[in-house]
Write an enzyme that holds these catalytic residues in place. Structure first.
Site, PDB file in Angstrom:
ATOM      1  N   LYS A 199       0.815  -1.225   0.000  1.00  0.00           N
ATOM      2  CA  LYS A 199       0.000   0.000   0.000  1.00  0.00           C
ATOM      3  C   LYS A 199       0.842   1.265   0.000  1.00  0.00           C
ATOM      4  O   LYS A 199       0.460   2.282  -0.583  1.00  0.00           O
ATOM      5  CB  LYS A 199      -0.987   0.034   1.156  1.00  0.00           C
ATOM      6  CG  LYS A 199      -0.385   0.018   2.567  1.00  0.00           C
ATOM      7  CD  LYS A 199      -0.450  -1.349   3.155  1.00  0.00           C
ATOM      8  CE  LYS A 199       0.058  -1.419   4.571  1.00  0.00           C
ATOM      9  NZ  LYS A 199       0.059  -2.820   5.065  1.00  0.00           N
TER      10      LYS A 199
ATOM     11  N   GLU B 274      -4.982  -5.304  -5.615  1.00  0.00           N
ATOM     12  CA  GLU B 274      -6.159  -5.620  -4.794  1.00  0.00           C
ATOM     13  C   GLU B 274      -5.793  -5.834  -3.328  1.00  0.00           C
ATOM     14  O   GLU B 274      -6.519  -5.426  -2.430  1.00  0.00           O
ATOM     15  CB  GLU B 274      -6.851  -6.872  -5.344  1.00  0.00           C
ATOM     16  CG  GLU B 274      -8.074  -7.314  -4.563  1.00  0.00           C
ATOM     17  CD  GLU B 274      -9.226  -6.330  -4.647  1.00  0.00           C
ATOM     18  OE1 GLU B 274      -9.605  -5.771  -3.587  1.00  0.00           O
ATOM     19  OE2 GLU B 274      -9.743  -6.106  -5.753  1.00  0.00           O
TER      20      GLU B 274
ATOM     21  N   GLY C  84      -6.656  -6.348   2.818  1.00  0.00           N
ATOM     22  CA  GLY C  84      -6.210  -7.738   2.859  1.00  0.00           C
ATOM     23  C   GLY C  84      -7.026  -8.614   1.933  1.00  0.00           C
ATOM     24  O   GLY C  84      -7.014  -8.450   0.717  1.00  0.00           O
TER      25      GLY C  84
ATOM     26  N   ILE D 264     -10.284  -8.752   1.711  1.00  0.00           N
ATOM     27  CA  ILE D 264     -11.592  -8.206   1.331  1.00  0.00           C
ATOM     28  C   ILE D 264     -11.535  -7.708  -0.108  1.00  0.00           C
ATOM     29  O   ILE D 264     -10.709  -6.854  -0.441  1.00  0.00           O
ATOM     30  CB  ILE D 264     -12.000  -7.035   2.240  1.00  0.00           C
ATOM     31  CG1 ILE D 264     -11.984  -7.448   3.708  1.00  0.00           C
ATOM     32  CG2 ILE D 264     -13.369  -6.505   1.856  1.00  0.00           C
ATOM     33  CD1 ILE D 264     -12.191  -6.277   4.661  1.00  0.00           C
TER      34      ILE D 264
ATOM     35  N   GLU E 201       3.373  -4.912  15.101  1.00  0.00           N
ATOM     36  CA  GLU E 201       4.820  -5.023  14.955  1.00  0.00           C
ATOM     37  C   GLU E 201       5.508  -4.534  16.239  1.00  0.00           C
ATOM     38  O   GLU E 201       4.903  -3.881  17.088  1.00  0.00           O
ATOM     39  CB  GLU E 201       5.287  -4.157  13.777  1.00  0.00           C
ATOM     40  CG  GLU E 201       4.642  -4.504  12.444  1.00  0.00           C
ATOM     41  CD  GLU E 201       5.134  -5.811  11.871  1.00  0.00           C
ATOM     42  OE1 GLU E 201       6.187  -6.300  12.319  1.00  0.00           O
ATOM     43  OE2 GLU E 201       4.453  -6.354  10.984  1.00  0.00           O
TER      44      GLU E 201
ATOM     45  N   LYS F 256      -4.194   3.698   2.849  1.00  0.00           N
ATOM     46  CA  LYS F 256      -5.285   2.902   2.286  1.00  0.00           C
ATOM     47  C   LYS F 256      -6.454   3.777   1.847  1.00  0.00           C
ATOM     48  O   LYS F 256      -7.037   3.556   0.781  1.00  0.00           O
ATOM     49  CB  LYS F 256      -5.740   1.861   3.314  1.00  0.00           C
ATOM     50  CG  LYS F 256      -4.690   0.779   3.557  1.00  0.00           C
ATOM     51  CD  LYS F 256      -5.086  -0.140   4.687  1.00  0.00           C
ATOM     52  CE  LYS F 256      -4.051  -1.233   4.903  1.00  0.00           C
ATOM     53  NZ  LYS F 256      -4.350  -2.086   6.081  1.00  0.00           N
TER      54      LYS F 256
END
Length: 351
Positions: free
Chosen positions: A99, A123, A128, A130, A184, A199
């Site tokens: 992204k 995509e 993810g 979806i 993370e 996003k």
């Protein structure tokens, strides 16, 4: 089709698994099977069942005339940006889950693909597993999308869910997310809203057909949210969520990332834990909700492989121009957008 995978981390290993376990089915859908010829990674995998296809040299991929498509799942800008440019210039299609790369350089990479008879597809970069990019481009093509709102980051949504349901402090919920592998070691991109920002910039660019620069989107994460805030929201019949939002305002675009309080009756209020949800409003169909696992090894890998199949089905189709020009992004919430949010039981925090 002979392909390469760049990056063999969580998503890259997932792409390998999805292809190897489902190649018969893929061949039926795509018209031919996939052969993974190279996997690029700086680490050694001597015990892997196909250790002979691993390489540490990008030259093995770019110089291989048999490679028609590459799955870029390295992440980040470097070296992914340079590698992707070189691949597209060489006429090799690229599919990605990256992204950050799409948000920063998507316009240039789409143009490179079009100029060189290749495809650039992403995509998996939003949501993810979806399906959201393809529906915007295809299923909703007869509509003009006016508004987007999404819970686009599983880490922050998990943290807020634990604060809401378990009365955990932000620090406790973050530690729990890290223990479970949802966050993370350095969670700043998630908790400061940067991931959501990239996003929503991609979604807005697609929906409004003009490039929306993520650097121009006001962004606030969840680091200031306290347990007291969550309890107050509960007393008002609301929940706190981190959302990315974008609206078409005349020939301009408003976009913002921030925590909001939303009525529990709102379609996104029930999106919990690591799940994502995207609510679109379009002129003909009205509201459309997309919901599912927004991250994870196999959900994200399935979206990458779906793009590979799409490229295989449309080998001779030129790259579609998904947006043109750059949108002017409004720095403040317009009154008409404020009114829409209020009507839908949403209060923006940290104006």
């Amino acid at each position: 089709m002979k392909i390469a995978i760049m990056g063999f981390g969580v998503v890259g290993s997932g792409v390998y698994e999805v292809i190897e376990s489902g190649n018969d089915s893929i061949a039926k859908r795509a018209g031919e099977p996939i052969e993974i010829k190279h996997i690029l990674d700086l680490r050694d995998f001597p015990d892997h069942e196909r250790s002979e296809i691993f390489t540490k040299s990008f030259d093995d991929i770019i110089n291989d005339s048999e490679i028609e498509l590459v799955a870029e799942v390295i992440g980040g800008l470097n070296p992914a940006y340079d590698y992707t440019k070189r691949l597209l210039t060489a006429g090799k299609s690229v599919v990605t889950s990256n992204k950050e790369l799409v948000a920063c350089h998507g316009t240039e990479l789409l143009e490179l693909a079009a100029q060189n008879g290749a495809q650039y597809m992403f995509e998996a970069s939003v949501g993810g597993g979806i399906p959201i990019i393809r529906p915007i481009n295809s299923c909703l093509a007869a509509n003009s999308i006016t508004d987007i709102m999404g819970i686009l980051n599983g880490t922050t949504n998990y943290i807020l869910t634990r604060m809401i349901k378990d009365n955990q402090s932000f620090e406790e919920a973050l530690a729990g997310a890290q223990e479970r592998g949802y966050a993370e070691r350095d969670p700043s991109a998630d908790i400061e809203g940067k991931d959501t920002c990239r996003k929503i910039a991609i979604l807005a660019s697609l929906a409004f057909e003009r490039f929306v620069n993520s650097d121009e989107i006001p962004t606030e994460g969840i680091t200031k949210i306290t347990l007291e805030d969550v309890v107050f929201a509960e007393s008002q019949g609301k929940v706190i969520k981190l959302v990315g939002m974008a609206s078409k305002v005349g020939d301009k675009v408003f976009a913002k990332v921030c925590p909001v309080m939303m009525d529990k009756s709102h379609p996104l209020a029930g999106v919990e834990d690591v799940f994502n949800g995207v609510l679109l409003h379009a002129d003909n169909v009205g509201d459309v909700l997309f919901y599912g696992r927004g991250a994870g090894k196999l959900p994200t890998a399935s979206a990458v492989v779906a793009d590979i199949i799409d490229v295989m089905r449309h080998k001779n189709t030129p790259q579609r121009k998904l947006w043109s020009g750059t949108a002017e992004v409004l720095p403040k919430i317009p009154e008409e957008v404020k009114a829409k949010l209020s009507e839908n039981g949403i209060t923006v925090l940290y104006n």
